[in-house]
Design an enzyme around this catalytic site. Structure first.
Site, PDB file in Angstrom:
ATOM      1  N   PHE A  79      12.822 -11.789  -5.679  1.00  0.00           N
ATOM      2  CA  PHE A  79      12.775 -13.192  -5.248  1.00  0.00           C
ATOM      3  C   PHE A  79      13.633 -13.447  -4.016  1.00  0.00           C
ATOM      4  O   PHE A  79      14.069 -14.560  -3.778  1.00  0.00           O
ATOM      5  CB  PHE A  79      13.154 -14.123  -6.408  1.00  0.00           C
ATOM      6  CG  PHE A  79      12.471 -13.752  -7.684  1.00  0.00           C
ATOM      7  CD1 PHE A  79      11.103 -13.954  -7.810  1.00  0.00           C
ATOM      8  CD2 PHE A  79      13.153 -13.145  -8.719  1.00  0.00           C
ATOM      9  CE1 PHE A  79      10.430 -13.552  -8.959  1.00  0.00           C
ATOM     10  CE2 PHE A  79      12.494 -12.745  -9.871  1.00  0.00           C
ATOM     11  CZ  PHE A  79      11.131 -12.956  -9.998  1.00  0.00           C
TER      12      PHE A  79
ATOM     13  N   ILE B 233      -8.288 -15.834  -0.931  1.00  0.00           N
ATOM     14  CA  ILE B 233      -7.589 -15.297  -2.093  1.00  0.00           C
ATOM     15  C   ILE B 233      -8.160 -13.912  -2.391  1.00  0.00           C
ATOM     16  O   ILE B 233      -9.353 -13.763  -2.651  1.00  0.00           O
ATOM     17  CB  ILE B 233      -7.758 -16.241  -3.310  1.00  0.00           C
ATOM     18  CG1 ILE B 233      -7.201 -17.625  -2.975  1.00  0.00           C
ATOM     19  CG2 ILE B 233      -7.098 -15.654  -4.551  1.00  0.00           C
ATOM     20  CD1 ILE B 233      -5.755 -17.652  -2.516  1.00  0.00           C
TER      21      ILE B 233
ATOM     22  N   LYS C 179      -6.801 -13.453 -10.045  1.00  0.00           N
ATOM     23  CA  LYS C 179      -5.941 -13.291 -11.226  1.00  0.00           C
ATOM     24  C   LYS C 179      -4.467 -13.128 -10.826  1.00  0.00           C
ATOM     25  O   LYS C 179      -3.603 -13.852 -11.313  1.00  0.00           O
ATOM     26  CB  LYS C 179      -6.415 -12.076 -12.025  1.00  0.00           C
ATOM     27  CG  LYS C 179      -5.787 -11.984 -13.410  1.00  0.00           C
ATOM     28  CD  LYS C 179      -6.187 -10.715 -14.139  1.00  0.00           C
ATOM     29  CE  LYS C 179      -7.624 -10.751 -14.604  1.00  0.00           C
ATOM     30  NZ  LYS C 179      -7.920  -9.683 -15.594  1.00  0.00           N
TER      31      LYS C 179
ATOM     32  N   LYS D 137      -3.243 -16.399   4.133  1.00  0.00           N
ATOM     33  CA  LYS D 137      -2.102 -17.131   4.707  1.00  0.00           C
ATOM     34  C   LYS D 137      -0.789 -16.929   3.937  1.00  0.00           C
ATOM     35  O   LYS D 137       0.275 -17.253   4.450  1.00  0.00           O
ATOM     36  CB  LYS D 137      -2.408 -18.638   4.756  1.00  0.00           C
ATOM     37  CG  LYS D 137      -3.555 -18.995   5.715  1.00  0.00           C
ATOM     38  CD  LYS D 137      -3.471 -20.415   6.249  1.00  0.00           C
ATOM     39  CE  LYS D 137      -3.839 -21.476   5.268  1.00  0.00           C
ATOM     40  NZ  LYS D 137      -3.934 -22.827   5.902  1.00  0.00           N
TER      41      LYS D 137
ATOM     42  N   GLY E  85       3.469 -16.591  -1.916  1.00  0.00           N
ATOM     43  CA  GLY E  85       4.743 -16.501  -2.646  1.00  0.00           C
ATOM     44  C   GLY E  85       5.640 -17.711  -2.532  1.00  0.00           C
ATOM     45  O   GLY E  85       6.172 -18.200  -3.540  1.00  0.00           O
ATOM     46  N   GLU E  86       5.825 -18.230  -1.326  1.00  0.00           N
ATOM     47  CA  GLU E  86       6.798 -19.324  -1.147  1.00  0.00           C
ATOM     48  C   GLU E  86       6.214 -20.676  -1.556  1.00  0.00           C
ATOM     49  O   GLU E  86       6.856 -21.450  -2.265  1.00  0.00           O
ATOM     50  CB  GLU E  86       7.293 -19.396   0.306  1.00  0.00           C
ATOM     51  CG  GLU E  86       7.536 -18.063   1.002  1.00  0.00           C
ATOM     52  CD  GLU E  86       8.479 -17.138   0.298  1.00  0.00           C
ATOM     53  OE1 GLU E  86       9.463 -17.613  -0.290  1.00  0.00           O
ATOM     54  OE2 GLU E  86       8.229 -15.912   0.315  1.00  0.00           O
TER      55      GLU E  86
END
Lengths: 744, 210
Positions: free
Chosen positions: A249, A635, A639, A707, A710-711
């Protein structure tokens, strides 16, 4: 599998799922090496000052102890003396701690010695026998007390174009003269990443000038560079293995003192050395999201147009490194306001350096901005979603560039429907279920769609499978799985016939896994390497087959042991023949961003909708619904991408409701030291998070249209919950976390 | 440490006991000597002797294999599994029993292996994540975790799965809410909770033997 069955977008199971569910996945403290030794750190018990003596006699004599190393006896680390070259990132000024180099203490629990023994038990016991004496100096660990000394980051002082400089569009602090205005202060406490895997390293000097480390890192190349510099070694003499990383993280974006300590220890005892931090040490020496004070002023017209925003923040950093993050970025570009002022400052405290934590500064800044949006909507008696729509921007107001793509309105719509936004009442405290007050809130997130250069190697193996390699890491998002899907489409073969290897600095180079940039960067390199491999095979096949010689690479398919052409069903060359023919069947391809960033503003967007239930007597907050919608471009795997969004949302619940690391300022030491006093969300805290993707490709970031996820999965979640709590109770909490004491 | 379960560990039960008795006599004798001399003697004790005196015999069955071991009393079950038996599927996440990453089954019950000393389990049967599958055939819970993507980084996963199997066996998987409550001792910092609950539900509702 037929070539037209696209893998991109399919909810494929993880390629390493089997290894993870059987316990076969090896993390950095789990490699079996001959004659391994165990290292345990001894930390300082003062926050600032000097070490006057270390009594290591008892520890040295304890059973099984191989060495006790401190600045009194540490071997010289040659790179520590190379002036001006700081072997780490992301220092904008200053540099990381050079462990065991001198007697200076810069934070409480700074490693002052490392004990090496032949077992954990013996090393742990002996570490307790090391006694240090200090000459303490007065320390500062409280940000508010040091706010008056806050300063502009050195990097900004040196470079007027640096993004950490003060920003002004229109008139400065124009909100102050607005007819309808607010001015609020917000505080987020220190939060700690706390991946489940404790920070660990196994250091092995395979020769006096050849180092191999099995390390928890988000960037094998960056870690290799750091330790090659520390030991003045050519980079190729250092190998970094991080095949599996048990979460990070952000906290493995920096090289830390314990890594240097393990490498020094391995040098001294001339054996492989394993070092794993304790959970308590995870608070003190591997970074955290910095405690940050913010003030946000906003003015608007009665019909809901924002006229001005001023956003100021002071974040904490250490005394030896200037850590900066983009706390104020979202405020400059999210809403159409003619006047915007931002001011970013740092306060240097006697604590360890912070490091970016998921959704780094943006998540901090979004708490203030998106809370203020809710406050202003309430003042205007407007639905907060409607207020955001009235200030929606079709181009980037910070620089006037068009968005590469922006489907935030679509996200609003998806999320509002799913959470049942139509049930929300403007008046707080309107909805209840017995003793539980019900409220709805929303928060928006954004993060740059960053892309860097990456290189992938691809080769056809004799058994007809394709091996891909890249130095990138997978800290959890499923990088190997996504790359396998991208490769399957590019090659036109079953993903089961592809193996994507990562987490090794010897593989073709890639950047660090951070800033939501991995798929954006490594994805196109994987795609291009696969296309190049196909073309190479076509050329080889073409030597004995005219159809292949004249075919286009797009027409080449690898299937069932043959190279075939989609344009000519009769054309067929077996792998066996290709292998027999000899010749190199491997390619290495680098893919880099072009000049897209000059023309477009490229961002991922998200919106989070929360439904909370607040117990009116106890102040307990339960997040009963959480809906996260994202415009993250294409995407690759529904999943794993969905899982990543859910995880970010759960992280946001922690930020909103429970996470806070507390320092006792008298001693400058954390009093939170484990999961009993630093709460993170558990199963019972997490609702069934719902995720929706717009799933529209961005044609400008890369050919895949991704694009980054995670954030934005975390940015905006905490304010959505805080806003829902306000809607439920009428209580505006501006200091996280929203614990029951703040509501009763 | 011998990895082959068919063989005794280097310092077997009897050997350790003999050494302990010898060493006890030495300590008894030392008790009558002035303190500074004892300190000096203690400090200079031969390491091998010290090593032997520290160890206690332990019989353990792990994943169906019988081990005869000699371990330090302060060695936790977790460290024994990871460092001496090389069963690194069981994870260390906190060492305080707060995160559940180290969950194993002891005589069928889920326990935090970091919270118990190995010597407390003499004669017991331990099952770790490595012993859950039937050869190459995954346990239904392992299958369900893969299918529902009940993990991200994978570090908490062995503990989650061991806990999940016990949760179903205990009869604590009656509803999503009950699963969440009885799985709350297993932290997933990646936040894959929704998917873990879905995996457990599938196994519970699938009616397979767990």
């Amino acid at each position: 599998m037929k070539a037209q069955d696209k893998q991109i977008g399919a909810p494929m199971n993880r390629v390493d799922g089997h290894l993870k569910v059987t316990g076969a996945a090896k993390y950095s403290a789990e490699y079996e090496l001959p004659n391994i030794a165990y290292a345990v750190l001894v930390g300082s018990t003062i926050a600032r000052g000097r070490i006057t003596s270390i009594d290591a006699k008892a520890a040295e004599k304890a059973p099984g102890v191989l060495a006790v190393i401190s600045h009194f006896n540490s071997p010289k680390v040659p790179g520590f003396d190379t002036a001006g070259k700081d072997p780490s990132q992301p220092a904008t000024a200053g540099g990381p701690i050079k462990i065991f180099k001198d007697d200076k203490i810069r934070f409480n629990d700074q490693p002052i010695a490392v004990v090496v023994a032949d077992s954990w038990e013996r090393a742990r016991f002996a570490a307790r026998l090391v006694k240090a004496q200090y000459a303490p100096e007065k320390h500062k660990t409280n940000l508010e007390a040091s706010a008056s000394e806050a300063f502009l980051p050195t990097a900004a002082k040196k470079n007027p174009k640096h993004p950490m400089n003060d920003y002004q569009r229109g008139q400065a602090d124009a909100y102050k003269t607005g007819a309808i205005k607010l001015e609020s202060e917000y505080v987020i406490p220190t939060e700690v990443h706390h991946p489940m895997e404790l920070q660990a390293i196994t250091a092995h000097w395979e020769a006096p000038d050849r180092l191999t480390i099995y390390d928890k890192t988000q960037g094998t190349m960056a870690t290799r560079r750091d330790f090659a510099r520390e030991w003045n070694l050519p980079e190729e003499n250092v190998k970094v293995i991080a095949t599996f990383v048990g979460g990070a993280f952000g906290n493995a974006l920096h090289s830390w003192p314990h890594e240097s300590a393990a490498i020094i220890a391995a040098k001294v005892v001339n054996r492989p050395v394993k070092l794993m931090l304790t959970r308590e040490q995870m608070f003190t020496m591997v970074g955290y999201r910095p405690y940050t004070w913010q003030k946000l002023g906003m003015s608007a017209t009665p019909d809901g147009k924002i006229t001005a925003i001023t956003h100021e923040s002071i974040g904490q950093t250490s005394t030896y490194e200037e850590f900066t993050e983009s706390t104020l970025a979202q405020t400059r570009m999210m809403y159409q306001s003619p006047n915007v002022t931002t001011r970013y400052r740092l306060a240097a405290l006697d604590i360890g350096s912070p490091i970016w934590m998921r959704g780094p500064g943006e998540a901090t800044g979004a708490f203030a901005l998106e809370s203020a949006m809710d406050e202003m909507a309430f003042m205007l008696n407007l639905d907060p979603l409607e207020f955001r729509l009235r200030n929606y921007t079709d181009k980037d107001p910070e620089n006037g560039k068009p968005w590469s793509t922006k489907f935030l309105k679509e996200c609003y719509q998806l999320g509002a429907e799913r959470v049942g936004w139509n049930k929300r009442q403007l008046k707080p405290g309107s909805l209840r279920d017995g003793e539980w007050l019900i409220g709805y809130g929303m928060g928006v997130g954004t993060f740059g769609a960053h892309r860097g250069a990456a290189t992938v190697g691809a080769q056809l193996l004799p058994d007809g499978t394709v091996l891909l390699q890249c130095a990138t890491t997978d800290i959890g998002p499923g990088t190997g799985t996504a790359m396998t899907q991208i490769a399957a489409d590019a090659l036109g073969i079953d993903p089961k016939r592809i193996r994507f290897e990562l987490g090794n600095s010897s593989f073709p180079k890639a950047g660090t896994q951070g800033g939501s940039s991995t798929v954006n960067s490594v994805g196109p390199a994987t795609q291009e390497a696969c296309l190049a491999l196909k073309d190479k095979l076509r050329t080889l096949a073409g030597a004995g087959n005219a159809a292949f010689a004249s075919a286009k690479k797009e027409d080449v398919t690898l299937a069932d042991g043959y190279l075939t052409l989609s344009s000519n069903a009769a054309a067929k060359v077996s792998y066996a023949d290709l292998i027999k023919q000899g010749g190199d069947k491997a390619v290495t391809v680098e893919a880099k961003p072009g000049g897209e960033g000059q023309k477009y503003s490229m961002y991922s967007f998200s919106v989070h909708f929360a439904e909370v239930r607040v117990h009116e007597l106890t102040g307990e907050v339960r997040v009963s619904k959480l809906v996260s919608c994202a415009d993250a471009g294409t995407i690759i795997n529904e999943k794993t991408a969905g899982n990543q969004m859910k995880g970010g949302a759960v992280g946001g619940i922690g930020m909103a409701l429970m996470e806070a690391a507390h320092i006792d300022d008298r001693f400058g030491r954390y009093v939170t030291k484990d999961f009993a006093d630093y709460h993170v969300p558990v199963h019972a805290d997490s609702p069934d998070v719902q995720v929706a993707f717009v799933n529209q490709p961005d044609p400008h970031v890369n050919a895949l249209g991704t694009k980054g996820i995670g954030e934005i999965a975390t940015i905006g979640v905490a304010p959505a919950i805080a806003n829902a709590v306000f809607n439920a109770t009428g209580k505006r909490v501006r200091e996280l976390p929203i614990t029951p004491d703040k509501l009763i | 440490m011998a990895m082959n379960p068919e063989h005794d560990a280097p310092a077997g039960h009897d050997e350790a006991r003999r050494t302990f008795l010898k060493q006890s006599s030495l300590l008894t004798a030392l008790a009558f000597v002035p303190a500074p001399v004892v300190d000096a003697a203690a400090a200079n004790l031969d390491e091998k002797v010290a090593g032997a005196i520290e160890k206690v015999p332990l019989k353990l069955e792990v994943n169906g294999k019988k081990y005869k071991l000699a371990v330090e009393p302060r060695t936790t079950l977790l460290d024994l599994l990871r460092e001496e038996l090389n069963l690194t599927g069981t994870k260390k996440g906190c060492d305080y029993g707060q995160c559940g990453a180290c969950t194993v089954h002891v005589d069928g019950q889920r326990v935090n292996s970091c919270l118990s000393f190995a010597v407390m389990h003499d004669g017991r049967k331990v099952t770790t994540i490595e012993g859950l599958a039937d050869g190459d055939k995954l346990h239904p819970m392992q299958e369900a975790f893969v299918k529902h993507d009940g993990f991200q980084c994978g570090y908490c996963t062995p503990g989650q799965i061991m806990s999940a199997v016990a949760c179903v066996r205990e009869g604590h998987a009656g509803s999503d809410a009950e699963i969440r409550e009885y799985m709350s001792g297993n932290i997933c910092r990646c936040g894959a909770y929704s998917n873990i609950v879905a995996a457990i539900q599938e196994v519970k509702n699938g009616g397979q033997k767990v």
